[in-house]
Design a protein around this motif. Structure first.
Motif, PDB file in Angstrom:
ATOM      1  N   ALA A  57     -16.320  89.289  41.394  1.00 33.55           N
ATOM      2  CA  ALA A  57     -15.731  90.498  41.974  1.00 33.55           C
ATOM      3  C   ALA A  57     -16.427  91.748  41.443  1.00 33.55           C
ATOM      4  O   ALA A  57     -16.708  92.687  42.196  1.00 33.55           O
ATOM      5  CB  ALA A  57     -14.236  90.550  41.666  1.00 33.55           C
ATOM      6  N   ALA A  58     -16.713  91.755  40.150  1.00 30.39           N
ATOM      7  CA  ALA A  58     -17.370  92.913  39.545  1.00 30.39           C
ATOM      8  C   ALA A  58     -18.735  93.160  40.179  1.00 30.39           C
ATOM      9  O   ALA A  58     -19.060  94.296  40.567  1.00 30.39           O
ATOM     10  CB  ALA A  58     -17.515  92.708  38.039  1.00 30.39           C
ATOM     11  N   ILE A  59     -19.527  92.117  40.312  1.00 27.40           N
ATOM     12  CA  ILE A  59     -20.864  92.262  40.893  1.00 27.40           C
ATOM     13  C   ILE A  59     -20.774  92.660  42.360  1.00 27.40           C
ATOM     14  O   ILE A  59     -21.555  93.490  42.843  1.00 27.40           O
ATOM     15  CB  ILE A  59     -21.666  90.957  40.734  1.00 27.40           C
ATOM     16  N   LEU A  60     -19.808  92.103  43.069  1.00 30.22           N
ATOM     17  CA  LEU A  60     -19.633  92.452  44.480  1.00 30.22           C
ATOM     18  C   LEU A  60     -19.329  93.939  44.642  1.00 30.22           C
ATOM     19  O   LEU A  60     -19.945  94.623  45.472  1.00 30.22           O
ATOM     20  CB  LEU A  60     -18.500  91.620  45.078  1.00 30.22           C
ATOM     21  N   PHE A  61     -18.410  94.459  43.842  1.00 34.19           N
ATOM     22  CA  PHE A  61     -18.025  95.861  44.000  1.00 34.19           C
ATOM     23  C   PHE A  61     -19.109  96.806  43.483  1.00 34.19           C
ATOM     24  O   PHE A  61     -19.260  97.922  44.001  1.00 34.19           O
ATOM     25  CB  PHE A  61     -16.688  96.117  43.310  1.00 34.19           C
ATOM     26  N   ILE A  62     -19.865  96.374  42.493  1.00 37.11           N
ATOM     27  CA  ILE A  62     -21.014  97.178  42.049  1.00 37.11           C
ATOM     28  C   ILE A  62     -22.059  97.238  43.165  1.00 37.11           C
ATOM     29  O   ILE A  62     -22.651  98.290  43.435  1.00 37.11           O
ATOM     30  CB  ILE A  62     -21.627  96.592  40.760  1.00 37.11           C
ATOM     31  N   ALA A  63     -22.263  96.101  43.851  1.00 31.85           N
ATOM     32  CA  ALA A  63     -23.202  96.061  44.978  1.00 31.85           C
ATOM     33  C   ALA A  63     -22.737  96.989  46.100  1.00 31.85           C
ATOM     34  O   ALA A  63     -23.539  97.724  46.693  1.00 31.85           O
ATOM     35  CB  ALA A  63     -23.341  94.635  45.492  1.00 31.85           C
ATOM     36  N   VAL A  64     -21.441  96.967  46.385  1.00 36.01           N
ATOM     37  CA  VAL A  64     -20.900  97.838  47.432  1.00 36.01           C
ATOM     38  C   VAL A  64     -21.101  99.308  47.045  1.00 36.01           C
ATOM     39  O   VAL A  64     -21.459 100.149  47.884  1.00 36.01           O
ATOM     40  CB  VAL A  64     -19.411  97.541  47.675  1.00 36.01           C
ATOM     41  N   MET A 107     -18.886 107.305  52.174  1.00 40.10           N
ATOM     42  CA  MET A 107     -17.683 107.760  51.466  1.00 40.10           C
ATOM     43  C   MET A 107     -16.621 106.670  51.408  1.00 40.10           C
ATOM     44  O   MET A 107     -15.946 106.503  50.380  1.00 40.10           O
ATOM     45  CB  MET A 107     -17.126 109.008  52.150  1.00 40.10           C
ATOM     46  N   THR A 108     -16.482 105.937  52.493  1.00 41.97           N
ATOM     47  CA  THR A 108     -15.496 104.848  52.512  1.00 41.97           C
ATOM     48  C   THR A 108     -15.848 103.770  51.499  1.00 41.97           C
ATOM     49  O   THR A 108     -14.988 103.300  50.732  1.00 41.97           O
ATOM     50  CB  THR A 108     -15.410 104.229  53.921  1.00 41.97           C
ATOM     51  N   LEU A 109     -17.110 103.380  51.481  1.00 39.62           N
ATOM     52  CA  LEU A 109     -17.542 102.349  50.531  1.00 39.62           C
ATOM     53  C   LEU A 109     -17.475 102.838  49.095  1.00 39.62           C
ATOM     54  O   LEU A 109     -17.212 102.052  48.176  1.00 39.62           O
ATOM     55  CB  LEU A 109     -18.964 101.892  50.868  1.00 39.62           C
ATOM     56  N   THR A 110     -17.708 104.134  48.890  1.00 33.59           N
ATOM     57  CA  THR A 110     -17.592 104.693  47.538  1.00 33.59           C
ATOM     58  C   THR A 110     -16.168 104.527  47.022  1.00 33.59           C
ATOM     59  O   THR A 110     -15.944 104.006  45.915  1.00 33.59           O
ATOM     60  CB  THR A 110     -17.973 106.183  47.538  1.00 33.59           C
ATOM     61  N   ALA A 111     -15.201 104.979  47.796  1.00 34.32           N
ATOM     62  CA  ALA A 111     -13.802 104.884  47.375  1.00 34.32           C
ATOM     63  C   ALA A 111     -13.388 103.425  47.181  1.00 34.32           C
ATOM     64  O   ALA A 111     -12.740 103.076  46.182  1.00 34.32           O
ATOM     65  CB  ALA A 111     -12.903 105.559  48.413  1.00 34.32           C
ATOM     66  N   PHE A 112     -13.777 102.582  48.122  1.00 35.36           N
ATOM     67  CA  PHE A 112     -13.410 101.163  48.050  1.00 35.36           C
ATOM     68  C   PHE A 112     -13.984 100.512  46.797  1.00 35.36           C
ATOM     69  O   PHE A 112     -13.263  99.819  46.057  1.00 35.36           O
ATOM     70  CB  PHE A 112     -13.905 100.445  49.306  1.00 35.36           C
ATOM     71  N   SER A 113     -15.267 100.728  46.538  1.00 33.25           N
ATOM     72  CA  SER A 113     -15.926 100.046  45.425  1.00 33.25           C
ATOM     73  C   SER A 113     -15.374 100.490  44.077  1.00 33.25           C
ATOM     74  O   SER A 113     -15.148  99.663  43.180  1.00 33.25           O
ATOM     75  CB  SER A 113     -17.435 100.281  45.475  1.00 33.25           C
ATOM     76  N   VAL A 114     -15.138 101.781  43.911  1.00 31.47           N
ATOM     77  CA  VAL A 114     -14.648 102.302  42.630  1.00 31.47           C
ATOM     78  C   VAL A 114     -13.221 101.818  42.360  1.00 31.47           C
ATOM     79  O   VAL A 114     -12.901 101.344  41.258  1.00 31.47           O
ATOM     80  CB  VAL A 114     -14.726 103.838  42.606  1.00 31.47           C
ATOM     81  N   VAL A 115     -12.371 101.932  43.361  1.00 31.23           N
ATOM     82  CA  VAL A 115     -10.973 101.500  43.181  1.00 31.23           C
ATOM     83  C   VAL A 115     -10.894 100.006  42.908  1.00 31.23           C
ATOM     84  O   VAL A 115     -10.182  99.552  41.996  1.00 31.23           O
ATOM     85  CB  VAL A 115     -10.125 101.872  44.425  1.00 31.23           C
TER      86      VAL A 115
END
Length: 315
Positions: A57-64, A107-115
């Motif tokens: 999950a961590a790597i996935l959200f960092i990739a996003v 912007m959408t992916l930024t908010a999604f990935s950080v949260v």
């Protein structure tokens, strides 16, 4: 209307219709590969074990998050991408995706990935990811890139954060080891990009981007590449004597840095007559070698982490 006329009438619209590949290209997948790999190495090199699902999950959200940075970068740089041969086929200048779409996606992916990274791991890792996106988009893309020839030197920090984010995802903090991995990418970035700028100088001239090759000329750029490569070699080899290094990493670092230094010296000794005659082959070789250089160093760090986890570490 005949079938031929119908086909002819539809083809312009079809030519500008965006497909999945166009939207995916906004995320700069080749850059994302580097982000994912170095973040993964930071994650597994950390002294704290991470559950495989949490790690994934961590790597996935960092990739996003890396993809979000790419989309916002393309949104802001659409004007200069259109006049640079290397980037003219990107989705926005090619007319496949609009700037507004790219901004919304970014912007959408930024908010999604950080949260999601905060929920999956911890707030330190999420904060580092948010700062990385901000640094790349605002500090580098909007400010440094068009203002100073030191754009790559300072802006290179954006690409150096992923192993620190991976480390923080595992440990909840920052350490000397994660900073050293950051420093390795930070020092590698200028010679990597300056080599590219040497054989794509006209692109930056046309786009009026103050790359070092444009503001100081190619001879100065060649000297800068040599200086940074020497400093990079000292850092890369020194890292072999830390807790994330080891004999395997050290052997890889000694070999690769000897070859990298040789390439930097070769570029430094060249003049424009020599370079023009062979279409900048030495610079192209150095640029390609720089990609292998970074992947091999981080691959060696990962290998050392694996050996340590098996109880075979020697350092």
């Amino acid at each position: 209307m005949s079938d031929a006329s119908l086909t002819s009438a539809q083809s312009p619209a079809q030519a500008n219709e965006a497909g999945f590949g166009d939207y995916f290209a906004l995320l700069k997948p080749r850059v994302m590969t580097l982000v994912v790999f170095t973040a993964f190495v930071g994650l597994i090199a950390a002294p704290t074990a991470v559950h495989p699902i949490v790690g994934f999950a961590a790597i996935l959200f960092i990739a996003v998050g890396g993809g979000a940075s790419g989309a916002l970068n393309m949104w802001w740089d659409a004007d200069i991408d259109a006049v640079m041969k290397r980037t003219a086929r990107r989705p926005i200048p090619a007319g496949k995706v609009t700037g507004d779409e790219a901004f919304a996606i970014g912007m959408t992916l930024t908010a999604f990935s950080v949260v999601m990274l905060a929920l999956a791991t911890n707030f330190v890792a999420a904060g580092l990811l948010a700062f990385t996106i901000f640094f790349y988009v605002v500090i580098y893309t909007m400010w440094l890139k068009r203002w100073t020839p030191q754009n790559i030197v300072i802006g290179g920090a954006a690409g150096a954060f992923p192993p620190m984010i991976g480390w923080a995802a595992a440990t909840g903090g920052i350490s000397v080891e994660s900073v050293l991995m950051f420093a390795l990418i930070f020092m590698w970035t200028p010679p990597h990009f300056w080599a590219l700028a040497l054989f794509t100088k006209m692109d930056y001239d046309n786009a009026e981007v103050p790359m070092l090759t444009v503001t100081h000329g190619r001879p100065s750029t060649r000297r800068h590449i040599l200086v940074y490569t020497v400093l990079l070699a000292a850092l890369a080899i020194g890292l072999g004597f830390t807790s994330i290094g080891g004999p395997l990493y050290l052997a890889v670092a000694l070999y690769l840095n000897a070859r990298f230094l040789k390439g930097a010296v070769e570029i430094w000794r060249r003049d424009e007559t020599m370079a023009e005659a062979d279409k900048y082959l030495a610079e192209r070789r150095f640029f390609k070698a720089s990609l292998l250089y970074l992947f091999a160093h981080f691959g060696a760090i990962a290998a050392e982490a694996l050996l340590t986890s098996l109880g075979w570490g020697l350092w």
